[in-house]
Design an enzyme around this catalytic site. Structure first.
Site, PDB file in Angstrom:
ATOM      1  N   HIS A 151       7.180  -5.675  44.956  1.00  0.00           N
ATOM      2  CA  HIS A 151       7.973  -5.733  46.191  1.00  0.00           C
ATOM      3  C   HIS A 151       7.069  -6.062  47.380  1.00  0.00           C
ATOM      4  CE1 HIS A 151      11.373  -4.088  48.779  1.00  0.00           C
ATOM      5  NE2 HIS A 151      10.358  -4.170  49.641  1.00  0.00           N
ATOM      6  N   GLU A 152       5.964  -5.337  47.505  1.00  0.00           N
ATOM      7  CA  GLU A 152       5.081  -5.542  48.654  1.00  0.00           C
ATOM      8  C   GLU A 152       4.340  -6.880  48.563  1.00  0.00           C
ATOM      9  OE1 GLU A 152       5.642  -3.644  50.974  1.00  0.00           O
ATOM     10  OE2 GLU A 152       6.630  -2.010  49.903  1.00  0.00           O
ATOM     11  N   HIS A 189       6.405  -9.515  50.038  1.00  0.00           N
ATOM     12  CA  HIS A 189       6.255  -9.491  51.497  1.00  0.00           C
ATOM     13  C   HIS A 189       4.982 -10.229  51.925  1.00  0.00           C
ATOM     14  CE1 HIS A 189       9.679  -7.060  52.094  1.00  0.00           C
ATOM     15  NE2 HIS A 189       9.153  -5.894  51.798  1.00  0.00           N
TER      16      HIS A 189
END
Length: 273
Positions: free
Chosen positions: A170-171, A174
């Site tokens: 997820h990160e 980003h």
């Protein structure tokens, strides 16, 4: 998504794409809202007494003598005690994933292709304190990304290696989005940036796959489960930003960018987790 405290980072932003998806939307005026107050433990109110042996407090929890707020304070104290153990396990799992996980190695290579670096120097494991707000909400985070510092993994919140893999992926989405499009992370200028990258991160990381939703969160819905999970998590993340007024505002922003951002699977070709 929360911004982590400053770990060292070697991530270097690239130039902006000539057609950056998150920045094609019209800017909004910045909004502010008061920050919530967080509660300190009061044994007379919660029933949890830190001066007692842990097993006595645990027995009080089992017998309903400690409130939900008290349980959260107990949990935080146990996290402090086990901080070294949790961080060591997180670091070992992080090293394993960077070597053997297909999604993590793929995203690491895609970040490197944009002149960024993600490794043990700027993907750090730390204990992340939770906070209990006056309205009873418990504010927790599993991880965070900061363009200046890197990726934070909240070691005390990781259930297992698979959970850490989802959180790290997820990160890393980003991080790729930032290098590709220079996302407005503050949200003061444009919450649509935040909404778009949160949609993409939840969609591509695997955290909304059916097995995770059903076995971990008890959501056995078959119709639109994936879309509902992505939308819900994006709304929750946008709500956490100071520029967001409330859940209605967050939902409106997510809906405005939903069609374009949910259909954008870059740097993957398909959603395969």
């Amino acid at each position: 998504m929360a911004t982590p405290p400053p770990p060292s980072s070697s991530t270097t932003p690239s130039t902006t794409s000539p057609n950056p998806q998150p920045s094609t939307q019209q800017q909004e005026p910045p909004q502010t809202r008061p920050l919530p107050r967080f509660l300190e433990n009061d044994p007379a109110r919660t029933g949890y007494d830190p001066s007692l042996k842990w097993w006595l407090n645990y027995f009080k929890i089992l017998t309903g003598q400690i409130t939900r707020e008290g349980v959260e304070h107990y949990r935080e104290d146990r996290y402090k005690i086990h901080e070294a153990r949790d961080c060591a396990r997180c670091e070992a799992d992080r090293a394993y994933l960077f070597q053997y996980s297909p999604v993590i190695t793929f995203l690491r290579d895609k970040v490197a292709a944009l002149n960024g670096t993600l490794d043990e120097n700027n993907v750090v494991c730390r204990r992340c304190p939770a906070r209990v707000a006056e309205d009873g909400r418990v504010v927790r985070q599993g991880g965070g990304f900061s363009p200046e510092h890197g990726i934070l993994i909240c070691a005390n919140e990781m259930r297992d290696r698979s959970h850490l893999e989802d959180t790290l992926a997820h990160e890393m989405v980003h991080a790729w989005d930032h290098l590709r499009w220079k996302v407005d992370w503050s949200g003061g200028g444009n919450l649509r940036h935040a909404a778009c990258t949160e949609i993409r991160a939840s969609m591509l990381s695997g955290e909304c796959r059916w097995t995770r939703e059903s076995m971990t969160r008890g959501n056995w819905t078959l119709t639109q489960q994936f879309q509902n999970c992505v939308r819900m998590r994006a709304i929750q993340s946008v709500m956490a930003r100071p520029a967001c007024r409330d859940d209605v505002h967050a939902t409106k922003v997510v809906n405005e960018v939903w069609d374009s951002c949910f259909s954008d699977k870059r740097p993957f070709e398909e959603v395969y987790r």
